[in-house]
Scaffold this active site. Structure first.
Site, mmCIF file in Angstrom:
data_model
loop_
_atom_site.group_PDB
_atom_site.id
_atom_site.type_symbol
_atom_site.label_atom_id
_atom_site.label_comp_id
_atom_site.label_asym_id
_atom_site.label_seq_id
_atom_site.Cartn_x
_atom_site.Cartn_y
_atom_site.Cartn_z
ATOM 1 C CG ASP A 69 -28.705 -18.682 -61.953
ATOM 2 O OD1 ASP A 69 -29.177 -18.746 -63.084
ATOM 3 O OD2 ASP A 69 -27.736 -19.340 -61.534
ATOM 4 C CG HIS A 125 -26.888 -20.026 -65.233
ATOM 5 N ND1 HIS A 125 -27.626 -20.938 -64.534
ATOM 6 C CD2 HIS A 125 -26.625 -20.584 -66.437
ATOM 7 C CE1 HIS A 125 -27.812 -22.013 -65.286
ATOM 8 N NE2 HIS A 125 -27.206 -21.834 -66.441
HETATM 9 C C1 XLS Z 1 -30.034 -26.784 -69.193
HETATM 10 C C2 XLS Z 1 -28.712 -26.942 -68.628
HETATM 11 C C3 XLS Z 1 -28.169 -25.750 -67.877
HETATM 12 C C4 XLS Z 1 -26.682 -25.887 -67.657
HETATM 13 C C5 XLS Z 1 -25.989 -24.639 -67.262
HETATM 14 O O1 XLS Z 1 -30.658 -27.727 -69.683
HETATM 15 O O2 XLS Z 1 -28.729 -28.094 -67.849
HETATM 16 O O3 XLS Z 1 -28.833 -25.573 -66.672
HETATM 17 O O4 XLS Z 1 -26.379 -26.864 -66.712
HETATM 18 O O5 XLS Z 1 -26.216 -23.613 -68.147
#
Ligand code: XLS
Ligand code: CA
Ligand code: CA
Length: 440
Positions: A103, A100
């Protein structure tokens, strides 16, 4: 730069008899399975957010894991995470990663500053990619953490939030293209509603489709040649999320004519939250030509939330790999470990041991799935079960030559049905078990 995962050695394949915890028992990267190496079949990816950021915080307690990598300043930490992440992938033999925007780099005081932070860290990542050959599987934007997204991002009632989200996705797509990614994910954790009393669902969904069309248009401009993925999830954090499950997401994509650029990223834990199996969600994606990528993890049967545990249940990984093989394997997608070590497994060694467990479980899943296909008993059974559709009548229905009138005449002539055969579920489950334990 230094070494961050000091107690983690380079992890190699040592075979099923090895007792070395830092070895693969089943993941033999160069072994050929169904015409490709295991590395190519499985395309493992490290999730930046769990592996490098998650620190054990939960609803009831603070961090148990130190992921500060010896820094205190936010940008220094972002850089340290790049070096730590590449060291980790190198040691574990993982070729891909996913991120993301937030992150990778911290949000600044302004949008300009956030964009600058991201661009700076993307440069550091690109440098490390050049040195190591590691690849980006997919990128995404965090459109759920900041309070501005309290009512959603692309489904917000507030048009200024919508514009802000667009700016964020634009920058995250730039980063994805710069890092050579061939996929971009939309997970709509805040795209949904808490109560329909305050919600215009029709407008929100139309707006989400408009948002995705703008993403496609922008992608075309910047040379993004990959897939967009919707990642279905029914709830958490929002009560009802619009991308509830694979079928719901597909209905949305079909309604708004988005299926030529969008596929699905199926997460195991989200499938179970939706009341489905992981295998079911993968099958729905496959039969609709929308199988894209996988977020590999598992939930806990006794906990009703998104625990994002490392996948270790062989039934689940095997059935998943059977579906993935049936779908023709991965193209732009792969197996992203959207998984975090348990709060009590708090050391950096555990981060590695958890990945090893997940990789071995999917490697075993692949090997067993391959054996099930080779064995042929289950596949043959399914073919035979539908054999009546190869009869003259079956062929005629499929060709569109029959009607209720003609079928009614046939049924009246035939009388009561005496041709049903057993579904043999227990036999098939036993064959599955036999192959599962018979050695790979
Ligand atoms: C959250 C999601 C997230 C997605 C990406 O539950 O799994 O991590 O994979 O935004
Ligand atoms: Ca996920
Ligand atoms: Ca999840």
């Amino acid at each position: 730069m230094g070494e961050y995962f000091k107690n983690v050695p380079v992890v190699k394949y040592e075979g099923p008899k090895s007792t070395n915890p830092f070895s693969y028992k089943f993941y033999d990267k160069d072994r050929i399975v169904r015409g490709k190496t295991m590395g190519e079949q499985l395309k493992f990816a490290m999730a930046w957010w769990h592996t490098l950021c998650a620190n054990g915080v939960d609803m009831f307690g603070s961090a148990t894991q130190d992921k500060s990598f010896g820094t205190s300043d936010a940008m220094d930490l972002a850089k340290a995470k790049v070096y730590a992440g590449f060291e980790f992938m190198e040691k574990l033999g993982i070729d891909y990663f996913c991120f993301h925007d937030r992150d990778l780099a911290p949000e600044g005081r302004t949008l300009e500053e956030s964009n600058e932070n991201l661009a700076k860290i993307v440069d550091v990542v690109a440098e490390q990619q050049k040195l190591s050959g590691k690849k980006l599987l997919w990128g995404t934007a965090n459109l759920f953490g900041n309070p501005r997204y309290m009512h959603g991002a692309s489904t917000s009632p507030n048009v200024d939030v919508y514009a802000y989200a667009a700016a964020q996705v634009k920058a995250a797509m730039d980063a994805t293209v710069k890092l050579g990614g061939h996929a971009y994910v939309f997970w709509g954790g805040r795209e949904g509603y808490e109560t329909l009393l305050n919600t215009d669902m029709g407008l929100e969904l139309d707006n989400m489709a408009r948002f995705f069309k703008m993403a496609i248009a922008y992608g075309n401009k910047i040379g993004f040649d990959g897939d967009f993925y919707i990642e279905p999830k029914p709830k958490e954090p929002t009560k009802n999320q619009y991308d509830f499950d694979a079928a719901t997401a597909l209905n949305f994509l079909r309604k708004y004519d988005l299926l030529d650029r969008f596929k699905l990223n199926i997460e195991a834990n989200h499938a179970t939250l939706a009341g489905h199996t992981f295998q079911h969600e993968l099958a729905v994606a496959r039969i609709n030509g929308a199988f894209g990528s996988v977020d590999a993890n598992q939930g806990d049967e006794l906990l009703g939330w998104d625990t994002d545990q490392f996948p270790t249940q062989l039934y689940s990984t095997t059935l998943a790999m059977l579906e993935i093989l049936k779908a023709g394997g991965f193209t732009n997608g792969g197996l992203n470990f959207d998984s975090k070590q348990r709060r009590g497994s708090f050391t950096l060694e555990d981060t590695a041991l958890a990945h090893i467990a997940g990789m071995d479980s999917f490697a075993l899943g692949l090997l067993i799935a391959d054996k099930i296909i080779e064995d042929g008993r289950i596949g043959d059974f399914v073919d035979k079960r539908y054999a009546s559709w190869n009869s003259d009548l079956g062929k005629s229905i499929i060709a569109g030559n029959e009607s209720f009138e003609s079928l009614s005449a046939i049924a009246l002539k035939n009388g009561e049905v005496t041709t049903n055969i057993s579904g043999r579920q227990e036999l098939l489950e036993n064959i599955f078990n036999q192959i599962l334990v018979s050695g790979v």
